[in-house]
Design a protein around this motif. Structure first.
Motif, PDB file in Angstrom:
ATOM      1  N   ALA A 207       0.922  -1.175   0.016  1.00 55.25           N
ATOM      2  CA  ALA A 207       0.007   0.015   0.066  1.00 55.25           C
ATOM      3  C   ALA A 207       1.082   1.371  -0.089  1.00 55.25           C
ATOM      4  O   ALA A 207       0.789   2.110  -0.770  1.00 55.25           O
ATOM      5  N   ILE A 208       1.892   1.192   0.833  1.00 57.49           N
ATOM      6  CA  ILE A 208       2.903   2.424   0.832  1.00 57.49           C
ATOM      7  C   ILE A 208       3.542   2.471  -0.425  1.00 57.49           C
ATOM      8  O   ILE A 208       3.566   3.698  -1.171  1.00 57.49           O
ATOM      9  N   VAL A 209       3.965   1.493  -1.125  1.00 59.07           N
ATOM     10  CA  VAL A 209       4.630   1.545  -2.050  1.00 59.07           C
ATOM     11  C   VAL A 209       3.756   2.237  -3.436  1.00 59.07           C
ATOM     12  O   VAL A 209       3.968   2.906  -4.300  1.00 59.07           O
ATOM     13  N   THR A 210       2.460   1.868  -3.581  1.00 57.33           N
ATOM     14  CA  THR A 210       1.353   2.146  -4.443  1.00 57.33           C
ATOM     15  C   THR A 210       1.192   3.638  -4.095  1.00 57.33           C
ATOM     16  O   THR A 210       1.374   4.375  -5.368  1.00 57.33           O
ATOM     17  N   ALA A 211       0.922   4.171  -3.036  1.00 59.52           N
ATOM     18  CA  ALA A 211       0.645   5.462  -2.684  1.00 59.52           C
ATOM     19  C   ALA A 211       1.874   6.437  -3.273  1.00 59.52           C
ATOM     20  O   ALA A 211       1.906   7.484  -4.065  1.00 59.52           O
ATOM     21  N   LEU A 212       3.136   6.022  -3.013  1.00 58.91           N
ATOM     22  CA  LEU A 212       4.453   6.639  -3.230  1.00 58.91           C
ATOM     23  C   LEU A 212       4.550   6.499  -4.660  1.00 58.91           C
ATOM     24  O   LEU A 212       4.954   7.764  -5.304  1.00 58.91           O
TER      25      LEU A 212
ATOM     26  N   THR B  91       2.086   9.353  -6.125  1.00 56.53           N
ATOM     27  CA  THR B  91       2.170  10.623  -5.921  1.00 56.53           C
ATOM     28  C   THR B  91       3.468  11.100  -6.025  1.00 56.53           C
ATOM     29  O   THR B  91       3.721  12.411  -6.192  1.00 56.53           O
ATOM     30  N   LEU B  92       4.750  10.343  -6.136  1.00 58.13           N
ATOM     31  CA  LEU B  92       5.978  11.001  -6.483  1.00 58.13           C
ATOM     32  C   LEU B  92       6.786  10.278  -7.769  1.00 58.13           C
ATOM     33  O   LEU B  92       6.870  10.758  -8.597  1.00 58.13           O
ATOM     34  N   LEU B  93       6.725   8.899  -7.720  1.00 56.39           N
ATOM     35  CA  LEU B  93       7.438   8.239  -8.629  1.00 56.39           C
ATOM     36  C   LEU B  93       7.033   8.470  -9.930  1.00 56.39           C
ATOM     37  O   LEU B  93       7.943   8.706 -10.930  1.00 56.39           O
TER      38      LEU B  93
END
Lengths: 241, 255
Positions: free
Chosen positions: B154-159, B162-164
């Motif tokens: 979940a954290i990787v997906t959000a990042l 939003t960023l990557l």
């Protein structure tokens, strides 16, 4: 009432159930035994439709489990771990389950009364001890007077009084001609309740017989000793074969 | 299904995290809007806040909630109810309460302080992003067995969103800058709901001039009536796709 044919299920390489066939009849309290990881919970969950079998079929009252979810009306299930949303109260949980089945209003609230859940109905699930949560789960399993009960470690977290109450209830329901399937490690708790024993090991059926027959076969009376003797015998059998 | 949604909503409206989330959004919204005399600037700040916080908080909270509810979902499934119904009801309750938190926290201050089309569009975009990331959380929940792993994904997906993704997009634009890639960029942006929401709103706030030549192109396409329909349609698609995929996976999932 429950007909299991050649049920097989594996998780990855691990075979949780390996060609299990069983016929469970009403009026019996059947104790499902076996060491940890022997497939007891997988068998129960397959009957409930929570685990999807790889091969084989399960029929409850003639209804194939995979085809029609309505058969679950006939089953009252008490899970091993009862976890509920944190801020729900006991009263809300019971009301919600009732509202899910609005066409059934003939409730069996004997356990709700017996456990004194009405007095603490306003308490939220987060603030309950494991034992009290077990009481809620047990009450829900008996709520709709189903013909079949599936109880996973029902007495594990209960205090002696609650445990006795639940045992009395099981005896009463068995006498009323219902089918009760119980898994438990506390064999002394099932003394006088269990009428048949299923023993699983490594996903395979080691034996399935009535308590009387097993007592006669082993010459022991206590359930603990009967099973211990059978296990030693059963182990030798599996090693020889 | 309505019964389950009702009781999940009752549970979540008393959830401390949801209440604090609402409160923080409200404090931020009111202070940002009061701080600046120019409402357009305030809106821009709120847009940035939304794009930064809503995805990560929604997806994290939703993933944790779904995993914590797994025993409860099992109990519901032992009742005579269809599998897909249970899953959609739990999703519905959660999505509804998170959207409500956003609507109260950001939507209400907007309505009272700077009501207008832009404010409405911002509130709609925020709610759509909430739904999208709840839906993605559901997909993560049905695809993973382990809670810790699920939270990690979940954290990787959000990042990523939003960023990557922006980094990759800039890389793409730099490497192929010599070619006429503006249309391709419009297409690529549809792959990221956060960017889609950002561009969509910027165009309506007349900030497109700041975005140079691409901005003009975006304006030409996304700023038109059909462009708005396209953007909203893409966002709705982003809600439905993970949701339908989750239902499909869940039908055959072992619990």
């Amino acid at each position: 009432m429950i007909q299991v044919e050649n049920l097989t299920k594996s998780f990855g390489k691990f075979k949780a159930l390996d060609g299990i066939s069983l016929g469970l009849q009403e009026g019996h309290a059947i104790c499902l035994l076996g060491p940890n990881g022997s497939g007891k919970t997988t068998l129960i969950k397959s009957i409930l439709g929570l685990v999807i079998p790889e091969r084989g079929t399960i029929a409850v009252n003639g209804h194939r489990v995979r085809q029609d979810w309505n058969y679950r009306r006939a089953i009252g299930y008490m899970p091993q771990i009862g976890r509920y949303p944190d801020n729900m109260t006991i009263g809300q949980v019971i009301r919600m389950i009732k509202e899910l089945r609005p066409e059934e209003t003939n409730y069996d609230e004997e356990l709700i009364e017996g456990f004194g859940l009405k007095k603490i109905a306003h308490k939220t699930m987060r603030n309950l001890s494991g034992g009290t949560r077990q009481k809620v789960s047990a009450s829900l399993a008996f709520l709709f007077r189903p013909p079949i009960y599936i109880l996973d470690e029902p007495t594990a977290g209960l205090d002696p009084i609650a445990s006795e109450l639940l045992k009395d209830k099981m005896l009463k329901e068995r006498a009323a001609g219902k089918l009760i399937l119980i898994t438990s490690h506390v064999l002394s708790d099932l003394e006088g309740i269990a009428s048949q024993i299923i023993y699983l090991q490594d996903g395979r059926l080691v034996f399935f017989d009535s308590v009387e027959a097993l007592q006669a076969q082993t010459g022991e009376h206590k359930l603990n000793k009967v099973v211990a003797k059978m296990m030693r015998g059963g182990l030798v059998e599996t090693l020889n074969s | 299904m309505r019964t389950i949604i009702k009781y999940i909503l009752k549970d979540l409206l008393r959830n401390k995290v949801i209440l604090i989330y609402t409160l923080i959004l409200a404090i931020l919204a009111v202070s940002v809007l009061q701080l600046d005399a120019n409402p357009a600037k305030g809106l821009m700040s709120l847009l940035n806040l939304t794009l930064l916080f809503v995805p990560i908080i929604t997806i994290l909270f939703a993933t944790i909630y779904f995993f914590n509810a797994s025993e409860f979902i099992e109990l519901l499934l032992s009742q005579p109810v269809r599998r897909s119904k249970v899953l959609l009801a739990v999703f519905g309750g959660l999505a509804l309460s998170l959207s409500l938190a956003y609507a109260v926290g950001i939507g209400l201050p907007l309505f009272f302080l700077v009501s207008g089309t832009e404010s409405l569009l911002l509130a709609v975009t925020g709610i759509l992003l909430t739904l999208i990331f709840t839906s993605l959380a559901l997909l993560i929940f049905v695809l993973t067995k382990d809670k810790t792993k699920g939270i990690g994904i979940a954290i990787v997906t959000a990042l990523f969103f939003t960023l990557l993704f922006d980094g990759l997009l800039i890389g793409f634009i730099y490497s192929f800058g010599e070619y006429p890639i503006d249309e391709a960029v419009v297409g690529l942006i549809a792959l990221n709901p956060v960017d889609l929401g950002r561009v969509f709103l910027l165009l309506h706030m007349d900030a497109a001039a700041l975005m140079g030549y691409s901005g003009a192109l975006f304006k030409k396409f996304l700023g038109s009536g059909w462009g708005s329909v396209y953007a909203i349609g893409c966002l709705v698609f982003w809600v439905l796709l993970p949701l339908l995929a989750s239902v499909r996976v869940f039908r055959r999932k072992d619990l």
